[in-house]
Design a protein around this motif. Sequence first.
Motif: not given
Length: 206
Positions: A47-64
Amino acid sequence: MFTGIVQAACDVVAIQKRAGLHTLEVALPARLQDGLTTGASVANNGVCLTVTRLANDRVFFDVMEETLSLTNLSDLQVGSQVNIERSLTFGSEIGGHILSGHIHTTAKVDAVSHTDEHYDLTLSVAAKWMPYILYKGFIGVNGCSLTIGRVEGNTFMLHLIPETLKLTNLGQVVPGSLLNIEIDSQTQAIVDTVERVLAQRAAQQN
């Protein structure tokens, strides 16, 4: 755009659930974060998701909500692994086939056959998708570009090699699991065109 060559199966470390929206927090290794920025596209289980935030080794994605209703991302739990692929860049080798990251449907795992000689998955999908699923054709399964090994009724079989099992989450599935399916766009275009031409000819003859 993506190639269907999964780069790693990464842990979901947190999920924030709100009405109509889930935020996934995924732990990506440093090699997959190189050059990654907010707004970039990353495939999670295809699923193509957009990166909304990066923090250290964590990447955040919003799923509608629409994505949650059409894919297996709604079934994720903390500790689940998702297949990760960074988006295709100019000059990259295309080892699989072109995927858009837009999921058409989900397939249910009907059977898992694991022996010393093979690892096979038998999947079933709604009948309307079967015209696009052809023996030796391409299909995207949880973001993996795979070749279809057998087609029968509304089921098809996948033969998985050890490298695929090592790099993806497909070795973790069990009967009843749902997998994201992206039909090969070229196959879909050809099948739809042929059906439309045949229907037009039939109408002209009547």
